[in-house]
Design a protein around this motif. Sequence first.
Motif, short mmCIF file in Angstrom:
data_model
loop_
_atom_site.label_atom_id
_atom_site.label_comp_id
_atom_site.label_asym_id
_atom_site.label_seq_id
_atom_site.Cartn_x
_atom_site.Cartn_y
_atom_site.Cartn_z
N ASP A 85 0.73 -1.35 -0.31
CA ASP A 85 -0.19 0.03 0.23
C ASP A 85 1.04 1.29 0.10
N PHE A 86 1.84 0.95 0.34
CA PHE A 86 3.14 2.32 0.65
C PHE A 86 3.42 3.00 -0.98
N ILE A 87 4.36 2.06 -1.34
CA ILE A 87 4.65 1.53 -2.32
C ILE A 87 3.39 2.27 -3.81
N ARG A 88 2.27 1.20 -3.47
CA ARG A 88 1.19 2.12 -4.73
C ARG A 88 0.70 3.62 -4.11
N GLU A 89 0.86 4.27 -3.10
CA GLU A 89 0.59 5.47 -3.32
C GLU A 89 1.52 6.44 -3.74
N GLY A 90 2.85 6.14 -4.12
CA GLY A 90 3.95 6.48 -4.79
C GLY A 90 3.01 6.76 -6.54
N ALA A 91 2.28 6.33 -6.62
CA ALA A 91 1.49 6.62 -8.41
C ALA A 91 0.81 7.48 -7.73
N GLY A 92 0.49 8.40 -7.18
CA GLY A 92 -0.04 9.98 -7.22
C GLY A 92 -1.55 9.06 -6.86
N ASP A 93 -2.60 10.11 -7.62
CA ASP A 93 -3.89 9.67 -8.08
C ASP A 93 -4.38 8.66 -9.21
N LEU A 94 -3.25 7.86 -9.39
CA LEU A 94 -3.91 7.01 -10.64
C LEU A 94 -4.22 5.69 -9.49
N ALA A 95 -3.50 5.42 -8.17
CA ALA A 95 -4.20 4.65 -7.68
C ALA A 95 -5.42 4.29 -7.56
N ASP A 96 -6.44 5.95 -6.94
CA ASP A 96 -7.45 6.30 -6.51
C ASP A 96 -8.63 6.37 -7.84
N LYS A 97 -7.79 6.58 -9.38
CA LYS A 97 -8.75 6.65 -10.44
C LYS A 97 -8.67 5.56 -11.25
N LEU A 98 -7.52 4.75 -10.22
CA LEU A 98 -7.99 3.12 -10.93
C LEU A 98 -9.11 2.28 -10.40
N GLN A 99 -9.24 3.16 -8.93
CA GLN A 99 -9.60 2.53 -7.73
C GLN A 99 -11.10 2.68 -8.50
N GLN A 100 -11.55 3.95 -9.00
CA GLN A 100 -12.61 4.75 -8.89
C GLN A 100 -13.27 3.65 -10.51
N PHE A 101 -12.41 3.57 -11.17
CA PHE A 101 -13.20 2.93 -12.57
C PHE A 101 -13.44 1.85 -11.92
N TYR A 102 -13.17 0.54 -11.27
CA TYR A 102 -13.15 -0.30 -11.25
C TYR A 102 -14.62 -0.69 -10.14
N GLN A 103 -14.62 0.31 -9.42
CA GLN A 103 -16.44 0.30 -8.79
C GLN A 103 -17.31 1.55 -10.13
#
Length: 635
Positions: A85-103
């Motif tokens: 999770d810590f490493i994933r946060e390095g992608a900035g808003d990309l992780a949030d957008k990916l999660q938003q897309f799946y939802q």
Amino acid sequence: MEVLRFQQACLAFGTHPVLDKVDFSLFSGERVCLVGRNGAGKSTFLKVLTGQQSLDDGQVVLPTGVVLSRLEQDPPAKMDTRIADFIREGAGDLADKLQQFYQLSESLDADSPQQMRLFEQLQAELDSRDGWSLEARVTALCQQFAMDPDANLASLSGGWLRKAALARALVAKPDILLLDEPTNHLDIAAIQWLESFLKEFKGAIIFISHDRAFIRALATRIIDLDRGQLTSHPGNYAQYLERKQKMLEDEQQHNALFDKKLAEEEVWIRQGIKARRTRNEGRVRALKALRKERAARVETLGKVEFAIEQAERSGKLVFEASKLSHSFGGEPLMQHLDLLVMRGDRLALIGPNGVGKSTLIKLLLGELEPEQGSIKRGANLEVAYFDQHRQALDLDATVQDNVADGRQEIVQNGQSRHVLSYLQDFLFPPARSRTPVRALSGGEKNRLLLARLFAKPSNLLILDEPTNDLDVETLELLEDILQQYQGTVILVSHDREFVNNTVTSSLLFAGHGTILDITGGYDDVVRWQTQQQQRAEAASEPSKKSSEKAAQPASKAASTSQSRKLSFKEKRELEQLPALIESLETELSQLQQQVNEADFFSGPVDQTQGVLNQLAELESKLAHAYERWELLEAE
């Protein structure tokens, strides 16, 4: 390809210029080291790149699509979160957008134009930013850095926290990687790993470092930030030092000639009669221009000038430890250590973080009691202790109060001196000397700790990581002073060049309580480890006699032994022996490659010894298999 450009960049804090009409270009694949004195604005330069600091004028040009990541100077806090999770946060808003897309895809209403528009926007952005491979990149980085993605960040040591932070910076697939003092708080093995990794990095790198060996190993170009001017020096660090020295000498000569001319013109304007001055208006205007140019000149930063206040000589014996044993959390830090430190010795403690270097110092000073063994301390010891955690500093007191304990005068070399004058030797002007320590930078705190230590007489210097955050010029001056110091020095440092230049012997902490005494500095330790590795390689070579015998024709072997009919079991064994020999040779080759790795002997002793034992056992099995094969073939 150009990936970054500064155009006439200007930035100042009050009257202090950080960037003065700076032009700079960075190209793909470059590894650029940013150097400069403490306070020159190196970290501010990186903040401008990341958008944390705005320019007063000019601009920073990043081509479309260029991704920039920064590895912070300090390791991340030990947060209660998964490494993945810590490493994933390095992608900035990309992780949030990916999660938003799946939802959104699970509850998408095709009849809703608003939802469809958002869905298409998210899909297009994920396509353009390669967001679909984010999870795969997180998993791959965890594997590459040998980290458990489900492990808790709070459980990691300083070196592993630095690796996790680097993985976090890399997950965004940056084209430019910014590193601010990346070797701080890393042990030598971790620094060497970081060097190797960064050499393989395909993008461009801008890094700040005081570690000269690290700079020499990594940099392809040096850029020097000095009084707001950025000067580019292609080539290696040694070439930069030569050019920098020549530039400073030329500047000094030019300024001397300029000041001489200005002084002459000032004498003329004061001595000439009014009528004469009116007939030389051109000369008057030229004088005004000279005055204006002199007022605009930015002088070089002052040089640190300090000396160690030396006490009377200590006794010939400084420390004598006998059968010293101590452990932490059930893990032995030292076992049955015999150590003799004599007056004038310069001793480095070398080893990974957490193996007990600082603990040994505390045992020698009597701050800890050993579990076993005894320590004899010499007579007339006056100790100056540089603590890497800076616990000797009162953060709420001012700089001058930390040195003089509220007094206005200090006694140095038997003479009284004003504390503000003394602090100027350490680059603390009077205004800065009245500042609370809490407001100082890391380099300033280290300079203050040196000022505090050297103001008091000593004949035993104990320096625990004194080089962190110090600029190279201060480091070199500290090296010179330590070489002239008449007392005893015990040093803990991961700066390889600093160790080489200051000590005469080293204690190598090999782990699990094993401590080895080696004459010389860090390079001598590496040389000793290489010799041990060569001995292991020599021991791992299959016996030539066995190989030669195995190569002999069966007829020749048969002539030396009386032929007989093999049993069914022996025939079966003879058929299986070639496959067994091939398997043993393959396994032996793999172990030999592991032993030949540069950092093999820097690992824990129980692991290295286990591998060496396994290697010896395989060699014995292989020799026995060859002998058995030769015997059965002959019969």
